[in-house]
Scaffold this motif. Structure first.
Motif, PDB file in Angstrom:
ATOM      1  N   THR A 134       6.408   8.873   7.286  1.00  0.00           N
ATOM      2  CA  THR A 134       6.635  10.135   7.995  1.00  0.00           C
ATOM      3  C   THR A 134       7.755  10.936   7.352  1.00  0.00           C
ATOM      4  N   ALA A 135       8.832  10.233   6.994  1.00  0.00           N
ATOM      5  CA  ALA A 135      10.003  10.921   6.444  1.00  0.00           C
ATOM      6  C   ALA A 135       9.738  11.533   5.077  1.00  0.00           C
ATOM      7  N   ARG A 136       8.988  10.843   4.231  1.00  0.00           N
ATOM      8  CA  ARG A 136       8.833  11.297   2.851  1.00  0.00           C
ATOM      9  C   ARG A 136       7.640  12.235   2.648  1.00  0.00           C
ATOM     10  N   GLY A 137       6.740  12.300   3.614  1.00  0.00           N
ATOM     11  CA  GLY A 137       5.614  13.220   3.480  1.00  0.00           C
ATOM     12  C   GLY A 137       4.806  12.962   2.221  1.00  0.00           C
ATOM     13  N   HIS A 138       4.665  13.994   1.385  1.00  0.00           N
ATOM     14  CA  HIS A 138       3.863  13.878   0.160  1.00  0.00           C
ATOM     15  C   HIS A 138       4.726  13.704  -1.102  1.00  0.00           C
ATOM     16  N   ASP A 139       5.967  13.284  -0.916  1.00  0.00           N
ATOM     17  CA  ASP A 139       6.813  13.001  -2.080  1.00  0.00           C
ATOM     18  C   ASP A 139       6.285  11.759  -2.803  1.00  0.00           C
ATOM     19  N   PRO A 140       6.388  11.724  -4.120  1.00  0.00           N
ATOM     20  CA  PRO A 140       6.003  10.517  -4.862  1.00  0.00           C
ATOM     21  C   PRO A 140       7.123   9.468  -4.848  1.00  0.00           C
ATOM     22  N   TYR A 141       6.779   8.208  -4.624  1.00  0.00           N
ATOM     23  CA  TYR A 141       7.774   7.132  -4.664  1.00  0.00           C
ATOM     24  C   TYR A 141       7.048   5.795  -4.765  1.00  0.00           C
ATOM     25  N   HIS A 142       7.815   4.760  -5.087  1.00  0.00           N
ATOM     26  CA  HIS A 142       7.277   3.408  -5.208  1.00  0.00           C
ATOM     27  C   HIS A 142       7.814   2.540  -4.074  1.00  0.00           C
ATOM     28  N   ILE A 143       6.967   1.657  -3.578  1.00  0.00           N
ATOM     29  CA  ILE A 143       7.374   0.630  -2.623  1.00  0.00           C
ATOM     30  C   ILE A 143       7.200  -0.723  -3.302  1.00  0.00           C
ATOM     31  N   HIS A 144       8.259  -1.527  -3.272  1.00  0.00           N
ATOM     32  CA  HIS A 144       8.221  -2.854  -3.893  1.00  0.00           C
ATOM     33  C   HIS A 144       8.395  -3.907  -2.805  1.00  0.00           C
ATOM     34  N   LEU A 145       7.481  -4.853  -2.732  1.00  0.00           N
ATOM     35  CA  LEU A 145       7.561  -5.962  -1.791  1.00  0.00           C
ATOM     36  C   LEU A 145       7.926  -7.234  -2.555  1.00  0.00           C
ATOM     37  N   THR A 146       8.838  -8.015  -2.019  1.00  0.00           N
ATOM     38  CA  THR A 146       9.242  -9.237  -2.718  1.00  0.00           C
ATOM     39  C   THR A 146       8.194 -10.333  -2.614  1.00  0.00           C
ATOM     40  N   TYR A 147       7.209 -10.132  -1.723  1.00  0.00           N
ATOM     41  CA  TYR A 147       6.066 -11.040  -1.626  1.00  0.00           C
ATOM     42  C   TYR A 147       4.800 -10.188  -1.550  1.00  0.00           C
ATOM     43  N   ALA A 148       3.716 -10.662  -2.145  1.00  0.00           N
ATOM     44  CA  ALA A 148       2.434  -9.998  -1.960  1.00  0.00           C
ATOM     45  C   ALA A 148       2.029 -10.132  -0.497  1.00  0.00           C
ATOM     46  N   VAL A 149       1.389  -9.111   0.044  1.00  0.00           N
ATOM     47  CA  VAL A 149       1.023  -9.124   1.460  1.00  0.00           C
ATOM     48  C   VAL A 149       0.180 -10.354   1.796  1.00  0.00           C
ATOM     49  N   ASP A 150      -0.710 -10.742   0.914  1.00  0.00           N
ATOM     50  CA  ASP A 150      -1.555 -11.911   1.169  1.00  0.00           C
ATOM     51  C   ASP A 150      -0.749 -13.197   1.291  1.00  0.00           C
ATOM     52  N   ASN A 151       0.480 -13.185   0.776  1.00  0.00           N
ATOM     53  CA  ASN A 151       1.326 -14.373   0.837  1.00  0.00           C
ATOM     54  C   ASN A 151       2.297 -14.350   2.011  1.00  0.00           C
ATOM     55  N   PHE A 152       2.227 -13.304   2.857  1.00  0.00           N
ATOM     56  CA  PHE A 152       3.053 -13.270   4.058  1.00  0.00           C
ATOM     57  C   PHE A 152       2.616 -14.411   4.986  1.00  0.00           C
ATOM     58  N   LEU A 153       3.483 -14.757   5.923  1.00  0.00           N
ATOM     59  CA  LEU A 153       3.167 -15.810   6.869  1.00  0.00           C
ATOM     60  C   LEU A 153       1.900 -15.467   7.657  1.00  0.00           C
TER      61      LEU A 153
END
Length: 280
Positions: free
Chosen positions: A216-235
């Motif tokens: 919501t805050a960034r709207g259509h700005d370009p940016y990267h999101i980095h996760l320290t674990y792949a989503v499939d490896n979450f609990l």
């Protein structure tokens, strides 16, 4: 400080503070680990002295915003502590002093309430926040601090612009992406090219609601999101499908967002500041 430590000892047990946190039933695992580190640190210091090892000099008191000038480490690398704000710690001390007059630490109920206060208030409000600069690149390390306290520290350090905003290359999102530490306005006022969310779904972190705030805050700005674990490896009990659908919906709407996770088999996450948006 001693009464706070003693209350925690009474609540979770000396064994927990010595390093075994399995019996910390009244305190979260994260808080129990911090409490365990207090005694571990003292033991390490004392052992080093016994065998004659040189240890780092004390920092000269509490580490707070404004307690030290920018520390230049050479080759263009510098560290600046921007949190916690001393006035916030003094307020926290006052709250604790008042609470001590209300609690009976001789009872289980009193000790449990004291531990809950330590768990929910002390570690987050006293978390150290550091702005790292390497030549023309910047990284904001937020620990478990609350968003409003981070902004207060940046303001006191005169690092916000005339509109009360700051842009950095990398923002480590506070407290593993907990939605209790930030609001949408936090992501409007502190923006980044790269956002790092740590956590594997334990305690629900990173929370889907926190990603919604960022979107919501960034709207259509370009940016990267980095996760320290792949989503499939979450609990297993984490809402993986919900998070994936959220990302898919954002990308489908045309928002230039890139999500990165560690390379399969790697135990670290590489953030390349030269990365550019490559499109859907």
């Amino acid at each position: 400080a001693n009464s706070l430590f003693e209350a925690s000892v009474a609540s979770v047990g000396a064994a927990s503070l010595a390093g075994d946190i399995r019996s910390s039933a009244r305190m979260s695992r994260d808080a129990g680990m911090v409490m365990a580190s207090v005694r571990q640190g003292r033991t390490l210091r004392d052992d080093a002295r016994v065998i004659g090892l040189e240890i780092n000099e004390p920092g000269g008191g509490l580490v707070t915003a404004g307690s030290a000038a920018v520390v230049e480490l050479g080759d263009g690398l510098s560290f600046q502590v921007v949190g916690p704000v001393r006035s916030r710690l003094e307020e926290l001390q006052g709250e604790w002093d008042r609470k001590l007059t209300e609690l009976d630490l001789a009872t289980d109920a009193g000790r449990a309430e004291a531990a809950a206060y330590v768990d929910k208030s002390v570690y987050n409000l006293a978390s150290i926040v550091v702005l790292v600069k390497a030549e023309n690149k910047t990284m904001l390390l937020t620990g478990d601090a609350r968003g409003d306290d981070i902004l207060a520290g940046l303001d006191e350090a005169e690092l916000l612009d005339a509109n009360g905003h700051l842009h950095v290359d990398i923002l480590k999102v506070p407290h593993h992406g907990s939605d209790r530490n930030v609001e949408t306005d936090f992501f409007r006022r502190i923006t980044a090219d790269h956002y790092i969310f740590s956590g594997d779904g334990k305690h629900g972190n990173p929370e889907p609601a926190t990603f919604e705030m960022l979107f919501t805050a960034r709207g259509h700005d370009p940016y990267h999101i980095h996760l320290t674990y792949a989503v499939d490896n979450f609990l297993d009990d984490y809402p993986k499908a919900q998070l994936k659908q959220m990302f898919e919906a954002e990308r489908a709407s045309g928002k230039p967002i890139e999500m990165r996770t560690p390379v399969v088999g790697s135990k670290s996450l590489m953030v390349n500041l030269a990365d550019a948006y490559t499109g859907p």
